[in-house]
Design a protein around this motif. Structure first.
Motif, PDB file in Angstrom:
ATOM      1  N   GLU A  31     114.287 -24.740  86.946  1.00 11.85           N
ATOM      2  CA  GLU A  31     114.263 -23.807  87.643  1.00 11.85           C
ATOM      3  C   GLU A  31     115.757 -23.157  87.882  1.00 11.85           C
ATOM      4  OE1 GLU A  31     112.804 -22.754  92.201  1.00 11.85           O
ATOM      5  OE2 GLU A  31     111.549 -24.058  90.903  1.00 11.85           O
ATOM      6  N   GLY A  32     115.341 -21.665  87.683  1.00 13.05           N
ATOM      7  CA  GLY A  32     116.629 -20.913  87.604  1.00 13.05           C
ATOM      8  C   GLY A  32     117.407 -20.789  86.284  1.00 13.05           C
ATOM      9  N   THR A  33     117.066 -21.570  85.397  1.00 12.08           N
ATOM     10  CA  THR A  33     117.742 -21.445  83.934  1.00 12.08           C
ATOM     11  C   THR A  33     117.194 -19.956  83.264  1.00 12.08           C
ATOM     12  OG1 THR A  33     117.514 -23.702  83.720  1.00 12.08           O
ATOM     13  CG2 THR A  33     117.955 -22.413  81.613  1.00 12.08           C
ATOM     14  N   ARG A  34     118.070 -19.387  82.499  1.00  9.42           N
ATOM     15  CA  ARG A  34     117.813 -18.322  81.825  1.00  9.42           C
ATOM     16  C   ARG A  34     118.402 -18.511  80.514  1.00  9.42           C
ATOM     17  NH1 ARG A  34     120.794 -13.382  84.993  1.00  9.42           N
ATOM     18  NH2 ARG A  34     119.727 -14.414  86.705  1.00  9.42           N
ATOM     19  N   VAL A  35     117.780 -17.816  79.567  1.00 10.06           N
ATOM     20  CA  VAL A  35     117.881 -18.193  78.031  1.00 10.06           C
ATOM     21  C   VAL A  35     118.062 -16.597  77.386  1.00 10.06           C
ATOM     22  CG1 VAL A  35     117.364 -19.007  75.892  1.00 10.06           C
ATOM     23  CG2 VAL A  35     117.062 -20.559  78.074  1.00 10.06           C
ATOM     24  N   ALA A  36     119.100 -16.121  76.784  1.00 13.26           N
ATOM     25  CA  ALA A  36     119.186 -14.979  76.077  1.00 13.26           C
ATOM     26  C   ALA A  36     118.242 -14.782  74.988  1.00 13.26           C
ATOM     27  CB  ALA A  36     120.539 -14.758  75.627  1.00 13.26           C
ATOM     28  N   ILE A  37     117.659 -13.713  75.022  1.00 12.93           N
ATOM     29  CA  ILE A  37     116.818 -13.491  73.946  1.00 12.93           C
ATOM     30  C   ILE A  37     117.606 -12.390  73.013  1.00 12.93           C
ATOM     31  CG2 ILE A  37     114.608 -12.436  72.971  1.00 12.93           C
ATOM     32  CD1 ILE A  37     114.125 -15.047  74.582  1.00 12.93           C
ATOM     33  N   THR A  38     117.637 -12.628  71.755  1.00  9.08           N
ATOM     34  CA  THR A  38     118.444 -11.566  70.929  1.00  9.08           C
ATOM     35  C   THR A  38     117.656 -10.884  70.046  1.00  9.08           C
ATOM     36  OG1 THR A  38     119.239 -13.489  69.231  1.00  9.08           O
ATOM     37  CG2 THR A  38     120.821 -12.638  71.126  1.00  9.08           C
ATOM     38  N   ALA A  39     118.042  -9.907  69.415  1.00 12.58           N
ATOM     39  CA  ALA A  39     117.074  -9.000  68.576  1.00 12.58           C
ATOM     40  C   ALA A  39     117.235  -9.776  67.096  1.00 12.58           C
ATOM     41  CB  ALA A  39     117.699  -7.517  68.232  1.00 12.58           C
ATOM     42  N   ASP A  40     115.866  -9.873  66.712  1.00 13.28           N
ATOM     43  CA  ASP A  40     116.019 -10.671  65.345  1.00 13.28           C
ATOM     44  C   ASP A  40     115.246  -9.375  64.116  1.00 13.28           C
ATOM     45  OD1 ASP A  40     113.083 -10.161  65.736  1.00 13.28           O
ATOM     46  OD2 ASP A  40     112.891 -12.324  66.144  1.00 13.28           O
ATOM     47  N   ASP A  41     114.763  -9.659  63.083  1.00 14.31           N
ATOM     48  CA  ASP A  41     114.150  -8.652  62.134  1.00 14.31           C
ATOM     49  C   ASP A  41     113.357  -8.143  62.411  1.00 14.31           C
ATOM     50  OD1 ASP A  41     116.445  -9.733  60.490  1.00 14.31           O
ATOM     51  OD2 ASP A  41     115.124 -10.986  59.292  1.00 14.31           O
ATOM     52  N   SER A  42     112.499  -8.576  63.457  1.00 11.22           N
ATOM     53  CA  SER A  42     111.456  -7.599  63.854  1.00 11.22           C
ATOM     54  C   SER A  42     111.663  -6.868  64.867  1.00 11.22           C
ATOM     55  CB  SER A  42     110.243  -8.567  64.472  1.00 11.22           C
ATOM     56  OG  SER A  42     110.920  -9.099  66.012  1.00 11.22           O
ATOM     57  N   VAL A  43     113.070  -6.502  65.441  1.00 17.58           N
ATOM     58  CA  VAL A  43     113.404  -5.454  66.230  1.00 17.58           C
ATOM     59  C   VAL A  43     114.193  -4.349  65.558  1.00 17.58           C
ATOM     60  CG1 VAL A  43     114.801  -5.004  68.238  1.00 17.58           C
ATOM     61  CG2 VAL A  43     113.614  -7.067  68.122  1.00 17.58           C
TER      62      VAL A  43
END
Length: 271
Positions: free
Chosen positions: A184-196
Motif C-alpha cells: 500500500e502506498g507504492t507507485r510505479v511509473a508508467i512510461t510511453a511505449d510504441d503504442s503512445v
C-alpha cells in the motif's frame, strides 16, 4: 459550467480519422504540469473539524472550510441506448452538490475513443453544476492513452479545468517494474511505449500505477489504480492528489461517490 474551448466538444458523428486528429490537437493543447490556484496540501477527505483535531502543531492553521478546494468526481453509467453523466462536488469531508444528465448514446464502444461516447452526458451534467470546481477527478484515463488524450484530458482541456484520470485498467504504456504484490502506498511509473504515438520519447512518464489499498495477508490481492494527468496537473501531483483523496477505499472518494450517484440515477430511470 460550459466549455471554454467549444471546438474540442466531441462530435460523435465524425469519422474515426477526424476523431483521432482532434485527440492529437487536444494533447498538444493540454498542460501536463501544475497550473492551478489551490494548495494541494489542502485537498483532503477530512472536514475542517477533523483537520483541527489531528493537527499536532497547534500553531499551524488548518484551512477553513471555504478555503478547501472543491473537487468533483465524475463517472458514467449506461441505460441501454442512453448515457448517464454523474458529478459529485466534494469539499473536505462534505458533499456540497450533485448534478447529473441523461442523454442518448450516439457512438459505440471503441477503445481509445471513449470520450466521444461519454462526453455528451458529462458535459451536460457540468452545465447543471452550480459550483465552480477547482479540480475534477474522472473515472477514466488522462494522459495514459494512445494519443495522450483520454477522457480526463479531453474534458479537462475542453472545460479548461484542472483534471486527473483514475482508471482501473492500464490502456497503454509500460510499467517500470512488476505490478505484482505491491504494498500500500507504492507507485510505479508508467512510461510511453510504441503504442503512445504522440509521446516525445519512450522515457516520458505518462502516469503511475498507484497501490491505494492492499490486504495485510498474502492470500488476497488488490490491483493498483492507474493515475494520469488530465490537464493543468503534473503526473506526480496527480498521484499525490489521488492518494490524498482515498479514504480507506481503493478508489478516490470523489469518483467513488460519483459512481454510487450514477448507479442511483440509473436505478431511478430504470424504474
Amino acid at each position: 459550467m460550459e466549455p471554454a474551448r467549444p471546438a474540442f466538444v466531441p462530435d460523435p458523428s465524425a469519422s474515426r480519422e477526424t476523431m483521432e486528429t482532434l485527440q492529437r490537437e487536444i494533447a498538444a493543447t493540454a498542460t501536463f504540469s501544475d497550473d492551478f490556484g489551490f494548495d494541494p496540501a489542502a485537498v483532503s477527505t477530512a472536514d475542517t473539524h477533523t483537520l483541527d483535531a489531528i493537527t499536532d502543531d497547534r500553531t499551524a492553521t488548518s484551512p477553513s472550510h471555504d478555503d478547501q478546494p472543491i473537487v468533483v468526481g465524475v463517472d458514467q453509467a449506461f441505460l441501454d441506448d442512453r448515457a448517464v453523466g454523474a458529478i459529485v462536488a466534494f469539499r473536505g469531508g462534505e458533499v456540497i452538490e450533485r448534478a447529473h444528465a441523461v442523454v442518448d448514446l450516439e457512438f459505440p464502444y471503441v477503445p481509445g475513443l471513449l470520450s466521444f461516447r461519454e462526453a455528451g452526458a458529462i458535459l451536460a451534467a457540468f452545465e447543471r453544476l452550480d459550483v465552480e470546481p477547482d479540480l475534477a477527478v474522472f473515472d477514466g484515463s488522462g494522459r495514459i492513452h494512445y494519443r495522450e488524450a483520454g477522457l480526463a484530458t479531453h474534458m479537462g482541456v475542453t472545460l479548461d479545468l484542472p483534471a486527473v484520470g483514475v482508471a482501473k485498467g492500464l490502456l497503454c504504456g509500460a510499467p517500470q517494474r512488476s505490478l505484482d504484490d505491491l504494498s500500500e502506498g507504492t507507485r510505479v511509473a508508467i512510461t510511453a511505449d510504441d503504442s503512445v504515438e504522440t509521446a516525445d520519447d519512450t522515457d516520458t512518464v505518462i502516469g503511475y500505477a498507484l497501490q491505494t489499498r492492499q490486504y495485510d495477508s498474502g492470500n488476497r490481492y488488490i490491483n493498483p489504480v492507474y493515475v494520469s494527468a488530465g490537464h493543468r496537473v503534473g503526473s506526480e501531483t496527480a498521484a499525490d492528489l489521488v492518494e490524498r483523496l482515498c479514504n480507506g477505499y481503493k478508489l478516490p472518494e470523489p469518483t467513488r461517490l460519483a459512481d454510487s450517484y450514477a448507479d442511483e440515477v440509473k436505478r431511478d430511470h430504470d424504474d
